[in-house]
Design an enzyme around this catalytic site. Sequence first.
Site, PDB file in Angstrom:
ATOM      1  N   GLU A 203      19.904  23.931  48.890  1.00 44.55           N
ATOM      2  CA  GLU A 203      18.454  24.137  48.466  1.00 44.55           C
ATOM      3  C   GLU A 203      17.386  23.125  49.623  1.00 44.55           C
ATOM      4  O   GLU A 203      17.273  22.559  48.905  1.00 44.55           O
ATOM      5  CB  GLU A 203      18.615  23.514  47.192  1.00 44.55           C
ATOM      6  CG  GLU A 203      18.906  23.781  45.762  1.00 44.55           C
ATOM      7  CD  GLU A 203      18.418  23.896  44.620  1.00 44.55           C
ATOM      8  OE1 GLU A 203      18.023  22.634  44.103  1.00 44.55           O
ATOM      9  OE2 GLU A 203      19.097  24.295  43.875  1.00 44.55           O
ATOM     10  N   GLU A 304      23.202  28.345  42.030  1.00 48.19           N
ATOM     11  CA  GLU A 304      22.742  27.527  40.449  1.00 48.19           C
ATOM     12  C   GLU A 304      22.418  28.686  39.592  1.00 48.19           C
ATOM     13  O   GLU A 304      20.889  28.976  40.231  1.00 48.19           O
ATOM     14  CB  GLU A 304      22.523  26.075  41.334  1.00 48.19           C
ATOM     15  CG  GLU A 304      23.334  25.683  41.813  1.00 48.19           C
ATOM     16  CD  GLU A 304      22.337  24.304  42.258  1.00 48.19           C
ATOM     17  OE1 GLU A 304      21.441  23.925  41.979  1.00 48.19           O
ATOM     18  OE2 GLU A 304      23.015  23.960  43.125  1.00 48.19           O
TER      19      GLU A 304
END
Length: 465
Positions: A203, A304
Amino acid sequence: MFISLPNSSDTKMTKTNTFLKVDGENIVRDGKPIVLKGAALGGWMNMENFITGYPGHEHQVRRELLKVLGKEKYDFFFDKFLEYFFTEADAAFFASLGLNCIRLPVNYRHFEDDMAPGVFKEEGFKHLDRVIDLCAKYGIYTVIDLHAAPGAQNIDWHSDGGTNQALFWVHKDFQDRTVAIWEHLARHYCDNTWVAGYNPLNEPTDEEHTRLPAFYARVEKAIRAIDPHHILFLDGNTFGMDFRAFTEPLPNCVYAVHDYSNYGFPNPPEEFTGTKEQIEFHERAFERKIEFMKKIGGPVWNGEFGPVYQQASDGIPDWEDMNDRRYAVLECQLGIYAKSHTSWSIWLYKDIGFQGMTYVNPDSAYIKLIQPFLTKKRPMADWLRAAAPSIDNRYPKMWRSERHLTRIVRNCLLADELCCEYAAYFADKSEAELEELARSFALENCVKRERLNAILQEDGRRGEI
C-alpha cells in the site's frame, strides 16, 4: 483451463519443482493457469494495533515492553508469540478450506535495525522459514510482503513509521536500504518454489505518483540479478488503488489492487441488500481499479479486501443482522473476482475478534489481561474542518478531515502515550505467564469464524473454471 486449489485430502504435498510465473493474463504452474486464493497473516511479523490490541505503532509498543520486561523476557515473549501465532495446526486448517496461498506481511525491523542499517539479522528468517515450510508441507504457496519498509512507504500506522509521513519517498537512503533488504530476501528464497513471489511494498502512498513506478523498476532489476524466477506482486499507488502513472508492465509481474468495500465497514453508504444497483457499484469500482491490468493484458491479484464484524459485546442490538449484510458484501465481491479469474488474499487470518477467519478466545489469558485497556473510550473532536477547510483536499483526498485527525492525533500522539499503559499490564510476569499469554494466539485457543470460513471454503473449492 484453470487449476483450482488442492483438495483438502491432498494435504502434505511437499514437492514442487516448478516456479509460478506470469503468462499473458494468467499466473501459471506447469503451463496451466492457477488462481491463488487465501488470506494474509497480518499481525504476525508485522504487528498491527487493531489485530492484537495494542495502541499505535509496533516499534513503539515493543520499546515499552522491552523496558517493562527486560531483554531476556522480551525476547522470550515475542519468540513464543511468533511461534504460537501460526503452527502446523493453522496450516492444516487453512488447507482444509481449499485455500492455497498465504500472504506474509513482514516488518523490515526483523532483518535490520535503524542504528545498524545494512547489517542483517539472520534470526529474522527463523519464523518466516518455519511458516513457509509449514505451508509448503500442506500445498500452500506464500507471498512475502514487505508491509513496513524503512522510512515508511505509506502514511498509515501499518508501515510502522511512527508518524503520518511516508519518508521513504523523500530519502534515497530508505529506498537503498529497501532494495538491499529485497536482495537479502531474494538470496535466501531464490530456490524455493513454494514461495509464489515477492510483494515489494504494501500500500504505497507516493503523493507525486511518479516515484513509485521508478522504484519498482529499480527493485525489479535488483531482485532479478539474484533471483530471475519469482513473480513480483506490485501494489498500485494510494493504498493499492491508483495506477495512473504506470506505463509499460515489468516482466513476470502481477499488478495488485486492494479492494475494500465501504459496505463492509461501519457507517456504510446504505444497508447492503444485494440490489442490482449495489452489485453494479462494486463491479464498477473493481473495474476501475483493474483498468491498467486489462490494458496490459496481465493477471490480477487482489492483495487485500474483506468486511469487519461485530460481536455481542459491542452492544449493538442487531449485530448479527449487520454481520449477515457484511457476509453478503463478501459473497458479492467473490462473485466478481470469480468472473475475472482474479487471485485474492482476504484480510485477515487471525486477530482478536475484529476481522479474522479465526480470533483469540475472549476467555484466553491474553484477552483477560488487556480487557480493561480494550474497553477504554476516548472521543475525538470534529472541529478540524471548520478551522482548516482545505483539509479535505489533503492527500489522500478520500480520507477527509475526520480520518486525517484520527490518524495523526489518535494513532500517533495519543497512541504513543498509551503504549506505556499497555506495557504496564505485562509488568512482573514470569516466563510461564508470558508463554500462556502468547499461547492465547494458538489455534486451539482461538474461535473459528464459521460463516466466513464456509464462504471462503465454498469459493476455494470451486472446480476448474
